[in-house]
Design a protein around this motif. Structure first.
Motif, short mmCIF file in Angstrom:
data_model
loop_
_atom_site.label_atom_id
_atom_site.label_comp_id
_atom_site.label_asym_id
_atom_site.label_seq_id
_atom_site.Cartn_x
_atom_site.Cartn_y
_atom_site.Cartn_z
N ARG A 32 55.66 36.89 37.64
CA ARG A 32 55.92 36.16 38.89
C ARG A 32 57.40 35.88 39.02
O ARG A 32 57.90 35.63 40.11
CB ARG A 32 55.16 34.82 38.87
CG ARG A 32 53.67 34.96 38.97
CD ARG A 32 52.99 33.65 38.66
NE ARG A 32 53.19 33.25 37.27
CZ ARG A 32 52.82 32.09 36.75
NH1 ARG A 32 52.23 31.19 37.51
NH2 ARG A 32 53.04 31.81 35.49
N GLN A 59 54.33 42.70 42.57
CA GLN A 59 54.19 43.66 43.68
C GLN A 59 54.80 45.02 43.28
O GLN A 59 54.15 46.06 43.43
CB GLN A 59 54.93 43.13 44.92
CG GLN A 59 54.12 43.15 46.19
CD GLN A 59 53.25 41.92 46.32
OE1 GLN A 59 53.59 40.89 45.76
NE2 GLN A 59 52.13 42.03 47.01
N ASN A 79 42.82 35.68 42.83
CA ASN A 79 43.83 35.42 43.87
C ASN A 79 45.04 36.33 43.71
O ASN A 79 45.64 36.75 44.69
CB ASN A 79 44.29 33.96 43.82
CG ASN A 79 43.29 33.08 44.56
OD1 ASN A 79 42.51 33.57 45.39
ND2 ASN A 79 43.28 31.81 44.23
N THR A 80 45.38 36.63 42.46
CA THR A 80 46.55 37.50 42.23
C THR A 80 46.29 38.90 42.78
O THR A 80 47.14 39.46 43.48
CB THR A 80 46.88 37.57 40.71
OG1 THR A 80 47.07 36.25 40.23
CG2 THR A 80 48.12 38.40 40.46
N LEU A 82 44.22 39.78 45.09
CA LEU A 82 44.08 39.76 46.57
C LEU A 82 45.40 40.13 47.24
O LEU A 82 45.43 40.84 48.24
CB LEU A 82 43.65 38.37 47.02
CG LEU A 82 42.17 38.12 47.21
CD1 LEU A 82 41.93 36.66 47.58
CD2 LEU A 82 41.57 39.05 48.27
N ASP A 83 46.50 39.65 46.65
CA ASP A 83 47.83 39.92 47.21
C ASP A 83 48.32 41.33 46.88
O ASP A 83 49.37 41.74 47.38
CB ASP A 83 48.86 38.94 46.62
CG ASP A 83 48.66 37.53 47.17
OD1 ASP A 83 48.02 37.40 48.23
OD2 ASP A 83 49.13 36.58 46.52
N LEU A 84 47.61 42.03 45.98
CA LEU A 84 48.11 43.33 45.51
C LEU A 84 47.20 44.48 45.91
O LEU A 84 47.36 45.61 45.44
CB LEU A 84 48.24 43.31 43.97
CG LEU A 84 49.15 42.24 43.38
CD1 LEU A 84 49.02 42.22 41.85
CD2 LEU A 84 50.60 42.50 43.76
N LYS A 85 46.24 44.17 46.80
CA LYS A 85 45.21 45.16 47.17
C LYS A 85 45.81 46.49 47.60
O LYS A 85 45.35 47.56 47.20
CB LYS A 85 44.38 44.60 48.33
CG LYS A 85 43.10 43.96 47.92
CD LYS A 85 42.38 43.39 49.10
CE LYS A 85 41.20 44.27 49.45
NZ LYS A 85 40.25 43.57 50.33
#
Ligand SMILES: NC(=O)c1ccc[n+]([C@@H]2O[C@H](COP(=O)([O-])OP(=O)(O)OC[C@H]3O[C@@H](n4cnc5c(N)ncnc54)[C@H](OP(=O)(O)O)[C@@H]3O)[C@@H](O)[C@H]2O)c1
Length: 215
Positions: A32, A59, A79-80, A82-85
């Motif tokens: 992060r 990312q 949750n992590t 979800l942002d990297l789909k």
């Protein structure tokens, strides 16, 4: 192969990065915090001088890797990703998560998580290839780079294409003996064995793993 670790700065991610980095892969350390990934890169380079390794945020790690290991606390893994789909689309994702709690001196599986973490992830990352594995291979063993591994690697997967890419990768690391255990929903079973191993480790002050006899 470009192998990314999310995160690559924790105990398991860093140890996996070291072990795969010994075997001529390009290693991407995700964090992060970019400063944290850069200092992990320096730390790993001080152990393996000629390793090909780079630090990124999550990312860019996902975007620039062919294969991504997830080594995150189970409480944040959904949750992590979800942002990297988008970045993880079409890629092999190897999940190592164990939903474990430590209370009153004992390790147990978190009873509030009814299904396996990897199965839950496969419902989020519907366009990625998920394999559940490495739960019983401790960072302590992975970090002993002067010792060849001698470990059964239990894995769970839903379809053949993901499995063959996974096995191709595993074959690049000496001493890992892959054992197919079934579909992702069944990785619930191994998630319950890890607390067992950790309670044993605590009693004997050792690092234990699982060996399957009779195959
Ligand atoms: N340790 C082992 O031997 C082992 C073996 C098998 C499986 N596993 C599994 O691997 C996963 C990670 O375990 P670990 O022992 O490597 O844990 P750890 O040392 O605590 O590292 C976890 C990493 O996750 C990242 N992270 C993201 N969000 C976080 C948050 N809210 N709080 C804390 N960390 C956060 C951090 O990286 P950044 O700050 O850089 O983002 C941190 O370095 C767990 O699910 C565990 O069950 C561990």
């Amino acid at each position: 192969m470009n192998i990314g670790f999310i995160s690559g700065t924790g105990n398991e991610g860093k140890a996996l990065a070291l072990r795969f980095g010994m075997n001529e892969h390009t290693i991407l350390i995700g964090s992060r915090n970019k400063d944290k990934s850069d200092s992990t890169v320096v730390e790993i380079k001080s152990i393996l001088n000629d390793i090909n390794i780079h630090g990124f945020n999550y990312q860019d790690t996902a975007k620039n890797s062919d294969v991504i290991f997830l080594a995150l606390p189970y409480t944040v893994v959904e949750n992590t990703v979800l942002d990297l789909k988008e970045e993880l689309k079409g890629k092999l994702v190897i999940d190592t998560s164990v939903p474990m709690i430590f209370q009153k001196g004992k390790f147990t599986r978190d009873p509030n998580i009814p299904s396996s973490v990897s199965e839950n992830l496969s419902n989020i990352l519907i366009n990625s290839m998920i394999v559940s594995s490495f739960h019983t291979i401790s960072h302590t063993d992975l970090n002993k780079i002067d010792h060849e591994l001698d470990h059964d690697l239990l894995y769970f997967v839903n379809e053949e294409n993901s499995e063959s890419i996974f096995l191709e990768l595993i074959n690049t690391v000496k001493g890992l003996n892959p054992i197919k255990c079934g579909t992702l929903d069944l990785s619930l079973l191994i998630e319950s064995q890890v607390p067992l191993l950790l309670n044993i480790n605590k009693n004997y002050n050792k690092s234990t793993s699982l060996k399957i006899k009779g195959l």
